[in-house]
Design a protein around this motif. Structure first.
Motif, short mmCIF file in Angstrom:
data_model
loop_
_atom_site.label_atom_id
_atom_site.label_comp_id
_atom_site.label_asym_id
_atom_site.label_seq_id
_atom_site.Cartn_x
_atom_site.Cartn_y
_atom_site.Cartn_z
N VAL A 1 14.93 -11.17 -15.26
CA VAL A 1 14.51 -9.83 -14.81
C VAL A 1 12.99 -9.73 -14.87
CG1 VAL A 1 14.73 -7.35 -15.20
CG2 VAL A 1 16.68 -8.84 -15.64
N LEU A 2 12.42 -10.22 -15.97
CA LEU A 2 10.96 -10.14 -16.12
C LEU A 2 10.26 -10.99 -15.06
CD1 LEU A 2 10.71 -10.25 -20.02
CD2 LEU A 2 10.67 -8.26 -18.51
N ALA A 3 10.80 -12.17 -14.80
CA ALA A 3 10.20 -13.04 -13.78
C ALA A 3 10.30 -12.40 -12.40
CB ALA A 3 10.88 -14.41 -13.79
N THR A 4 11.42 -11.73 -12.16
CA THR A 4 11.59 -11.07 -10.86
C THR A 4 10.60 -9.91 -10.71
OG1 THR A 4 13.94 -11.65 -10.88
CG2 THR A 4 13.26 -9.94 -9.34
N GLY A 5 10.36 -9.21 -11.81
CA GLY A 5 9.37 -8.13 -11.77
C GLY A 5 8.00 -8.67 -11.41
N GLN A 6 7.67 -9.80 -12.00
CA GLN A 6 6.39 -10.45 -11.70
C GLN A 6 6.32 -10.84 -10.22
OE1 GLN A 6 3.76 -10.72 -13.57
NE2 GLN A 6 2.60 -11.87 -12.02
N PRO B 1 6.29 0.02 -12.57
CA PRO B 1 5.49 -1.20 -12.57
C PRO B 1 5.74 -2.10 -11.36
CG PRO B 1 7.26 -1.33 -14.20
CD PRO B 1 7.25 0.06 -13.67
N HIS B 2 6.89 -1.98 -10.73
CA HIS B 2 7.18 -2.87 -9.59
C HIS B 2 7.35 -2.05 -8.32
CE1 HIS B 2 9.61 -4.08 -13.23
NE2 HIS B 2 8.60 -4.91 -13.28
N GLY B 3 6.44 -1.12 -8.06
CA GLY B 3 6.59 -0.28 -6.90
C GLY B 3 7.75 0.65 -7.10
N GLY B 4 8.58 0.81 -6.07
CA GLY B 4 9.72 1.72 -6.19
C GLY B 4 10.92 1.08 -6.83
N ILE B 5 10.86 -0.21 -7.08
CA ILE B 5 12.04 -0.93 -7.56
C ILE B 5 12.18 -0.82 -9.07
CG2 ILE B 5 13.15 -3.18 -7.77
CD1 ILE B 5 12.01 -3.99 -5.15
N ARG B 6 13.35 -0.37 -9.48
CA ARG B 6 13.71 -0.37 -10.89
C ARG B 6 14.64 -1.57 -11.09
NH1 ARG B 6 15.54 4.04 -14.39
NH2 ARG B 6 15.07 5.49 -12.74
N LEU B 7 14.25 -2.48 -11.95
CA LEU B 7 15.06 -3.67 -12.15
C LEU B 7 16.03 -3.49 -13.30
CD1 LEU B 7 12.37 -6.46 -11.63
CD2 LEU B 7 14.11 -5.68 -10.02
N GLY B 8 17.22 -4.07 -13.12
CA GLY B 8 18.26 -3.91 -14.13
C GLY B 8 18.76 -5.24 -14.67
N LEU B 9 19.22 -5.19 -15.91
CA LEU B 9 19.79 -6.36 -16.59
C LEU B 9 21.31 -6.22 -16.64
CD1 LEU B 9 19.45 -8.90 -18.49
CD2 LEU B 9 19.41 -7.26 -20.38
N CYS B 10 22.01 -7.34 -16.49
CA CYS B 10 23.47 -7.31 -16.50
C CYS B 10 24.05 -7.80 -17.83
CB CYS B 10 24.02 -8.17 -15.37
SG CYS B 10 23.56 -7.55 -13.75
N CYS B 11 24.52 -6.86 -18.62
CA CYS B 11 25.46 -7.11 -19.73
C CYS B 11 24.95 -7.85 -20.95
CB CYS B 11 26.71 -7.84 -19.23
SG CYS B 11 27.54 -7.00 -17.89
N VAL C 1 7.93 -9.50 -7.76
CA VAL C 1 7.83 -8.29 -6.93
C VAL C 1 6.38 -7.80 -6.90
CG1 VAL C 1 8.45 -5.85 -6.81
CG2 VAL C 1 10.22 -7.56 -7.23
N ARG C 2 5.74 -7.80 -8.05
CA ARG C 2 4.33 -7.36 -8.09
C ARG C 2 3.45 -8.25 -7.22
NH1 ARG C 2 5.78 -6.36 -13.40
NH2 ARG C 2 4.98 -8.36 -14.15
N GLU C 3 3.70 -9.54 -7.29
CA GLU C 3 2.89 -10.47 -6.48
C GLU C 3 3.13 -10.26 -4.99
OE1 GLU C 3 3.82 -14.35 -8.01
OE2 GLU C 3 2.81 -13.94 -9.93
N ARG C 4 4.40 -10.06 -4.65
CA ARG C 4 4.71 -9.85 -3.23
C ARG C 4 4.08 -8.56 -2.72
NH1 ARG C 4 9.71 -12.01 -1.61
NH2 ARG C 4 9.73 -10.46 0.04
N ARG C 5 4.10 -7.53 -3.55
CA ARG C 5 3.51 -6.26 -3.13
C ARG C 5 2.00 -6.37 -2.99
NH1 ARG C 5 5.70 -1.34 -3.56
NH2 ARG C 5 3.85 -0.55 -4.61
N ALA C 6 1.40 -7.10 -3.92
CA ALA C 6 -0.05 -7.28 -3.86
C ALA C 6 -0.44 -8.06 -2.60
CB ALA C 6 -0.53 -8.01 -5.11
N ALA C 7 0.34 -9.10 -2.31
CA ALA C 7 0.06 -9.90 -1.12
C ALA C 7 0.23 -9.07 0.14
CB ALA C 7 1.00 -11.11 -1.08
N ALA C 8 1.28 -8.25 0.17
CA ALA C 8 1.52 -7.41 1.34
C ALA C 8 0.39 -6.41 1.53
CB ALA C 8 2.86 -6.69 1.21
#
Length: 320
Positions: free
Chosen positions: A297-302, A6-16, A304-311
């Motif tokens: 994490v969810l906000a960061t995913g959002q 969903p966020h290009g090649g980036i897999r986002l992770g949660l800490c603990c 990333v999607r916006e940045r990719r779309a803009a790019a």
DNA sequence: GCATGTCAAGTTGTG
DNA sequence: CACAACTTGACATGC
């Protein structure tokens, strides 16, 4: 091109930990365990281990449901397991084999949902301490962690280089000896992370390359403790140390801003501006180190999607 | 009950 | 030289 993520090649992770989802890991203190009769103490530790195995499976399921592709396991997953007095092995606890099976089940859930697992032992693990007992304890801790990592299929034990006493070169030499003392399991999983004061990416790269230890690139630490490498260059060099494995990186934003006296403490969320451009088209795992946990994490995913779309809009139209 | 202090572990840098 | 930072829930203590 098609991309299943969903966020290009980036897999986002949660800490603990989670902030909203009702997933909680239990802990224990030696003081309390020592106050119990030996049998009760072991039963108590077993109940915590059992609860944490179930919590881990839940954590993985919640991550998967939220589209979060990695989870950092709390280092206290088995509280006091390596304590000199209260320490234990899982198999020796009452119902130990059921607990082991429970951890294996959690690992199967992670594999099935493609949630990547890792460990990040805390600051007491110093493989290159000048004090022998500290190194012994560090090796013991990492070996124990590797054992549980194997049960659940965790793919990395990420540690900082440790002490810089005697200067970075001498400290790296001690680190090399410390790494040599790890058992096969821990040695195969250990990874090194650049930190925010002492060891930069360029300090660690030669050792990582020579010893084939992957380098976990922490962009926030790199910005706090720069070494002349650009973020893009450091990203590429660190990624290369992972060989065939998917590179792992860490991301956070400064709580009080980059202009503050101390940019090291982590903010609740990731500032989208702190997401490196160089990461947007890479296949990599990024652990989000932010106080707001899965919300961040969810906000960061959002973001990333916006940045990719803009790019994409700005660059070559609707190219993938 | 509720607020507050303590808890296995190391190292560095500040006050 | 002593102590906070790093970081977090659970237990013990005291009001």
């Amino acid at each position: 091109m098609t991309d299943e993520r969903p966020h290009g090649g980036i897999r986002l992770g949660l800490c603990c930990q989670f902030i909203d989802a009702p997933v909680r890991f239990r802990q224990a203190t030696h003081r309390h365990v020592a106050s119990l009769a030996p049998e009760q103490g072991r039963a108590y530790l077993a109940s915590i281990a059992r609860a944490n195995a179930i919590a881990l499976a839940h954590a993985v399921e919640v991550c998967s449901a939220l589209g979060i592709g990695a989870f950092r396991i709390p280092s206290q997953l088995l509280p006091l397991a390596t304590h000199p007095v209260s320490g234990y092995r899982l198999a020796e606890l009452p119902g130990g084999h059921v607990i082991i099976a429970s951890f294996q089940a959690a690992g199967r859930v992670a594999a099935a949902r493609d949630v990547r697992l890792s460990f990040h032992p805390d600051q007491f693990v110093v493989l290159n301490s000048e004090r022998e007992p500290v190194v012994t304890a560090a090796v013991r801790e990492l070996d124990a962690m590797a054992e549980i990592a194997e049960l659940v299929g965790a793919q990395a034990l990420t540690v900082h280089a440790g002490s810089a006493a005697g200067g970075v070169p001498a400290a790296l030499e001690r680190l090399e000896h410390g790494l040599d003392r790890l058992g096969r399991g821990a040695r195969a999983l250990v990874a090194l992370e650049n930190d925010d004061r002492l060891f930069s990416v360029s300090d660690l790269l030669p050792l990582c390359e020579r010893l084939r230890v992957p380098l976990v690139y922490d962009a926030h630490h790199h910005r706090c403790h720069p070494d002349g490498l650009s973020v893009a260059h450091a990203t590429a060099l660190a990624a290369a140390t992972w060989g065939d494995r998917e590179p792992w990186a860490h991301l956070s934003s400064p709580r009080d801003g980059w202009g503050s006296a101390n940019p090291r403490p982590h903010a609740d969320y990731i500032d989208p501006a702190d997401i490196p451009d160089a990461w947007l088209d890479r296949r990599m795992t990024v652990d989000v180190e932010a106080k707001a946990k899965e919300r961040a994490v969810l906000a960061t995913g959002q973001a990333v999607r916006e940045r990719r779309a803009a790019a994409a809009a700005c660059g070559r139209g609707a190219a993938g």
